[in-house]
Design an enzyme around this catalytic site. Structure first.
Site, mmCIF file in Angstrom:
data_model
loop_
_atom_site.group_PDB
_atom_site.id
_atom_site.type_symbol
_atom_site.label_atom_id
_atom_site.label_comp_id
_atom_site.label_asym_id
_atom_site.label_seq_id
_atom_site.Cartn_x
_atom_site.Cartn_y
_atom_site.Cartn_z
ATOM 1 N N GLN A 104 0.850 -1.196 0.000
ATOM 2 C CA GLN A 104 0.000 0.000 0.000
ATOM 3 C C GLN A 104 0.888 1.248 0.000
ATOM 4 O O GLN A 104 0.399 2.357 -0.122
ATOM 5 C CB GLN A 104 -0.880 0.033 1.249
ATOM 6 C CG GLN A 104 -1.788 -1.157 1.417
ATOM 7 C CD GLN A 104 -2.474 -1.135 2.761
ATOM 8 O OE1 GLN A 104 -3.516 -0.502 2.944
ATOM 9 N NE2 GLN A 104 -1.874 -1.800 3.729
ATOM 10 N N HIS A 122 -1.576 1.439 -4.212
ATOM 11 C CA HIS A 122 -1.960 2.842 -4.013
ATOM 12 C C HIS A 122 -1.042 3.796 -4.761
ATOM 13 O O HIS A 122 -0.998 4.985 -4.441
ATOM 14 C CB HIS A 122 -1.961 3.171 -2.514
ATOM 15 C CG HIS A 122 -3.074 2.495 -1.772
ATOM 16 N ND1 HIS A 122 -3.069 2.324 -0.414
ATOM 17 C CD2 HIS A 122 -4.208 1.902 -2.213
ATOM 18 C CE1 HIS A 122 -4.173 1.686 -0.046
ATOM 19 N NE2 HIS A 122 -4.870 1.407 -1.114
ATOM 20 N N CYS A 130 0.143 14.213 -15.315
ATOM 21 C CA CYS A 130 -0.680 15.417 -15.492
ATOM 22 C C CYS A 130 -2.096 15.151 -14.969
ATOM 23 O O CYS A 130 -2.703 14.130 -15.282
ATOM 24 C CB CYS A 130 -0.739 15.784 -16.977
ATOM 25 S SG CYS A 130 -1.888 17.138 -17.304
ATOM 26 N N CYS A 161 -0.070 19.792 -22.152
ATOM 27 C CA CYS A 161 -1.332 20.552 -22.156
ATOM 28 C C CYS A 161 -1.352 21.688 -21.154
ATOM 29 O O CYS A 161 -2.340 22.410 -21.032
ATOM 30 C CB CYS A 161 -2.502 19.605 -21.854
ATOM 31 S SG CYS A 161 -2.618 19.135 -20.113
ATOM 32 N N THR A 199 0.308 -2.852 8.753
ATOM 33 C CA THR A 199 -0.828 -2.085 8.245
ATOM 34 C C THR A 199 -1.958 -2.114 9.259
ATOM 35 O O THR A 199 -2.179 -3.119 9.936
ATOM 36 C CB THR A 199 -1.332 -2.602 6.880
ATOM 37 O OG1 THR A 199 -2.440 -1.804 6.450
ATOM 38 C CG2 THR A 199 -1.748 -4.059 6.943
HETATM 39 C C1 BV8 Z 1 -11.923 3.379 -3.526
HETATM 40 C C2 BV8 Z 1 -2.056 6.799 -1.254
HETATM 41 C C3 BV8 Z 1 -13.881 3.505 -4.806
HETATM 42 C C4 BV8 Z 1 -2.070 8.272 -1.004
HETATM 43 C C5 BV8 Z 1 -3.760 5.852 0.202
HETATM 44 C C6 BV8 Z 1 -15.252 0.069 1.127
HETATM 45 C C7 BV8 Z 1 -14.904 -0.316 -0.171
HETATM 46 C C8 BV8 Z 1 -14.225 0.565 -1.011
HETATM 47 C C9 BV8 Z 1 -13.861 1.850 -0.551
HETATM 48 C C10 BV8 Z 1 -14.208 2.229 0.720
HETATM 49 C C11 BV8 Z 1 -14.896 1.345 1.566
HETATM 50 N N1 BV8 Z 1 -15.081 1.991 2.741
HETATM 51 C C12 BV8 Z 1 -14.532 3.212 2.676
HETATM 52 C C13 BV8 Z 1 -14.016 3.406 1.461
HETATM 53 C C14 BV8 Z 1 -13.362 4.624 1.009
HETATM 54 C C15 BV8 Z 1 -11.861 4.633 1.248
HETATM 55 C C16 BV8 Z 1 -11.479 4.072 2.584
HETATM 56 O O1 BV8 Z 1 -11.103 2.904 2.693
HETATM 57 N N2 BV8 Z 1 -11.551 4.882 3.609
HETATM 58 C C17 BV8 Z 1 -11.153 4.432 4.928
HETATM 59 C C18 BV8 Z 1 -10.370 5.510 5.620
HETATM 60 C C19 BV8 Z 1 -12.404 4.019 5.665
HETATM 61 N N3 BV8 Z 1 -11.185 3.907 0.193
HETATM 62 C C20 BV8 Z 1 -10.889 4.560 -0.932
HETATM 63 O O2 BV8 Z 1 -11.223 5.708 -1.154
HETATM 64 C C21 BV8 Z 1 -10.138 3.781 -1.991
HETATM 65 N N4 BV8 Z 1 -10.810 3.999 -3.238
HETATM 66 O O3 BV8 Z 1 -12.333 2.461 -2.913
HETATM 67 O O4 BV8 Z 1 -12.564 3.942 -4.591
HETATM 68 C C22 BV8 Z 1 -14.184 3.828 -6.202
HETATM 69 C C23 BV8 Z 1 -14.530 2.799 -7.060
HETATM 70 C C24 BV8 Z 1 -14.862 3.112 -8.366
HETATM 71 C C25 BV8 Z 1 -14.801 4.437 -8.818
HETATM 72 C C26 BV8 Z 1 -14.409 5.465 -7.946
HETATM 73 C C27 BV8 Z 1 -14.106 5.165 -6.621
HETATM 74 C C28 BV8 Z 1 -8.723 4.308 -2.196
HETATM 75 C C29 BV8 Z 1 -7.923 4.167 -0.950
HETATM 76 C C30 BV8 Z 1 -6.468 4.579 -1.242
HETATM 77 C C31 BV8 Z 1 -6.129 5.838 -0.490
HETATM 78 N N5 BV8 Z 1 -4.700 6.149 -0.665
HETATM 79 N N6 BV8 Z 1 -2.480 6.108 -0.033
HETATM 80 C C32 BV8 Z 1 -0.992 8.679 -0.055
HETATM 81 O O5 BV8 Z 1 -0.177 7.845 0.400
HETATM 82 O O6 BV8 Z 1 -0.933 9.897 0.241
HETATM 83 S S1 BV8 Z 1 -4.165 5.026 1.607
HETATM 84 C C33 BV8 Z 1 -3.096 5.401 2.913
HETATM 85 O O7 BV8 Z 1 -3.586 4.690 4.042
HETATM 86 C C34 BV8 Z 1 -1.708 4.872 2.807
HETATM 87 O O8 BV8 Z 1 -1.144 4.870 1.561
HETATM 88 C C35 BV8 Z 1 -1.819 3.447 3.239
HETATM 89 O O9 BV8 Z 1 -1.840 2.695 2.097
HETATM 90 C C36 BV8 Z 1 -3.188 3.362 3.809
HETATM 91 C C37 BV8 Z 1 -3.296 2.497 5.008
HETATM 92 O O10 BV8 Z 1 -2.394 2.949 5.935
HETATM 93 P P1 BV8 Z 1 -1.341 1.877 6.543
HETATM 94 O O11 BV8 Z 1 -0.368 1.521 5.495
HETATM 95 O O12 BV8 Z 1 -2.082 0.770 7.200
HETATM 96 O O13 BV8 Z 1 -0.629 2.790 7.582
HETATM 97 P P2 BV8 Z 1 -1.234 3.225 8.996
HETATM 98 O O14 BV8 Z 1 -0.499 4.431 9.423
HETATM 99 O O15 BV8 Z 1 -2.728 3.224 8.945
HETATM 100 O O16 BV8 Z 1 -0.847 1.988 9.941
HETATM 101 C C38 BV8 Z 1 0.502 1.667 10.147
HETATM 102 C C39 BV8 Z 1 0.506 0.339 10.868
HETATM 103 O O17 BV8 Z 1 1.849 -0.072 11.042
HETATM 104 C C40 BV8 Z 1 -0.122 0.399 12.242
HETATM 105 O O18 BV8 Z 1 -0.957 -0.738 12.428
HETATM 106 C C41 BV8 Z 1 1.084 0.336 13.189
HETATM 107 O O19 BV8 Z 1 0.784 -0.353 14.402
HETATM 108 C C42 BV8 Z 1 2.065 -0.461 12.387
HETATM 109 N N7 BV8 Z 1 3.466 -0.192 12.670
HETATM 110 C C43 BV8 Z 1 4.057 1.005 12.935
HETATM 111 N N8 BV8 Z 1 5.385 0.840 13.064
HETATM 112 C C44 BV8 Z 1 5.646 -0.488 12.863
HETATM 113 C C45 BV8 Z 1 4.429 -1.143 12.616
HETATM 114 N N9 BV8 Z 1 4.338 -2.469 12.379
HETATM 115 C C46 BV8 Z 1 5.495 -3.169 12.398
HETATM 116 N N10 BV8 Z 1 6.710 -2.606 12.623
HETATM 117 C C47 BV8 Z 1 6.819 -1.281 12.865
HETATM 118 N N11 BV8 Z 1 8.032 -0.746 13.103
HETATM 119 ZN ZN ZN Z 2 -1.381 17.303 -19.599
#
Ligand code: BV8
Ligand code: ZN
Length: 254
Positions: A104, A122, A130, A161, A199
């Site tokens: 991700q 992601h 663009c 563009c 994650t």
């Molecule tokens: C979509 C890129 C539909 C940008 C990111 C159900 C079905 C489908 C969609 C949804 C749904 N319910 C809700 C949705 C909407 C939404 C969503 O899921 N919202 C959530 C908040 C509820 N989903 C979307 O919008 C997705 N799109 O479904 O589109 C659609 C279909 C057709 C047509 C149009 C639309 C798109 C989601 C992608 C968003 N982009 N990233 C960027 O990076 O800026 S997501 C972003 O959060 C990150 O990239 C990452 O991928 C993601 C999850 O975060 P994690 O990687 O888990 O990181 P986090 O900080 O949360 O956790 C870290 C973990 O590591 C913790 O557990 C911690 O304890 C642990 N940790 C920390 N240190 C360590 C460790 N573990 C081990 N060792 C360590 N040292």
């Molecule tokens: Zn362009």
């Protein structure tokens, strides 16, 4: 971690697996100094919610703020190095018949640790395009000069563009590339073992992958510092830092 700390059934599952899928999140890059998605943002970003910035609406409303945030993140990634977790995953690919790495994360630390064919569900910080015509944009060589706290930066303009260049990531509310997503679902459903690393399991549809594996009767092991939404679908929940747990786990299995 001592060998005895791992369930012998998990060690056997690793040794017997023909097809392993590894799914990573921000936690795998945390020990490289890359803040996880839910860590508090610093500097200029301290009053923002990452989720609110990572949307097409935020970019259209204030392109300089969003482009500045991504350039700040990209500068941090370029200044960082892969950690022991990235290296352990890259080495695992040489010890099992088939390994698929799905992430991700939008950084390139898996690639810089030696992993091949990394599937970025992601998108990536390193391949902007663009906003209007989708043309890929070549970022200038070297590290962007970014002050620690980050700054607002007007995005470059598309040479074809004139549209604003956007990060090559999948924002909230944007669909993932369908073929990549379908292949990820198929890989998890047909894996012998799914290893989920760092994650929180809250972002869909990627967060569905461990449940897909479990429903298909596959075994899932999680490595995470803390409990996550995925604990209930995992056969093993290994608590600890990925940079310590993964080398110990793979070192005991192979
Ligand atoms: C979509 C890129 C539909 C940008 C990111 C159900 C079905 C489908 C969609 C949804 C749904 N319910 C809700 C949705 C909407 C939404 C969503 O899921 N919202 C959530 C908040 C509820 N989903 C979307 O919008 C997705 N799109 O479904 O589109 C659609 C279909 C057709 C047509 C149009 C639309 C798109 C989601 C992608 C968003 N982009 N990233 C960027 O990076 O800026 S997501 C972003 O959060 C990150 O990239 C990452 O991928 C993601 C999850 O975060 P994690 O990687 O888990 O990181 P986090 O900080 O949360 O956790 C870290 C973990 O590591 C913790 O557990 C911690 O304890 C642990 N940790 C920390 N240190 C360590 C460790 N573990 C081990 N060792 C360590 N040292
Ligand atoms: Zn362009």
């Amino acid at each position: 971690m001592l060998a005895t700390e791992f369930d012998p059934a998990l060690i056997a599952a690793l040794q017997e697996a023909d097809k392993i899928v590894v799914l990573t999140g921000a936690g795998v890059s945390a020990e490289s100094g890359i803040p996880t998605f839910r860590d508090a943002l610093t500097g200029l970003w301290r009053n923002f919610d990452a989720q609110a910035l990572a949307t097409p609406e935020a970019f259209q409303r204030d392109p300089a703020l969003v482009w500045g945030w991504y350039e700040w993140r990209r500068a941090r990634v370029l200044a960082a190095r892969p950690n022991a977790a990235h290296r352990a995953i890259a080495a695992l690919a040489h010890r099992v018949p088939q390994l698929s790495l799905i992430t991700q994360n939008v950084d390139d630390l898996h690639e810089r640790a030696g992993s091949r064919d990394v599937r970025h569900l992601h998108g990536s910080l390193h391949h902007p395009r663009c906003f209007d015509c989708g043309l890929a944009f070549a970022l200038p060589e070297g590290r962007p000069e970014e002050p620690e706290g980050g700054r607002r930066l007007p995005p470059p303009r598309c040479p074809a563009c004139g549209g604003p260049v956007r990060p090559g990531v999948v924002w909230f509310g944007e669909a993932m590339p369908r073929d990549l997503l379908d292949a990820a679902f198929d890989a998890c459903a047909s894996s012998d073992l799914l290893i989920v690393v760092g994650t929180s399991g809250v972002v869909y549809p990627v967060a569905e992958l461990p449940a897909v594996a479990k429903r298909a009767g596959r075994r899932v092991v999680q490595v995470n510092l803390a409990p996550s939404e995925l604990d209930r679908v995992c056969s093993w929940n290994l608590r600890g830092e990925a940079g310590k747990v993964l080398p110990a786990l793979f070192g005991n299995a192979f």
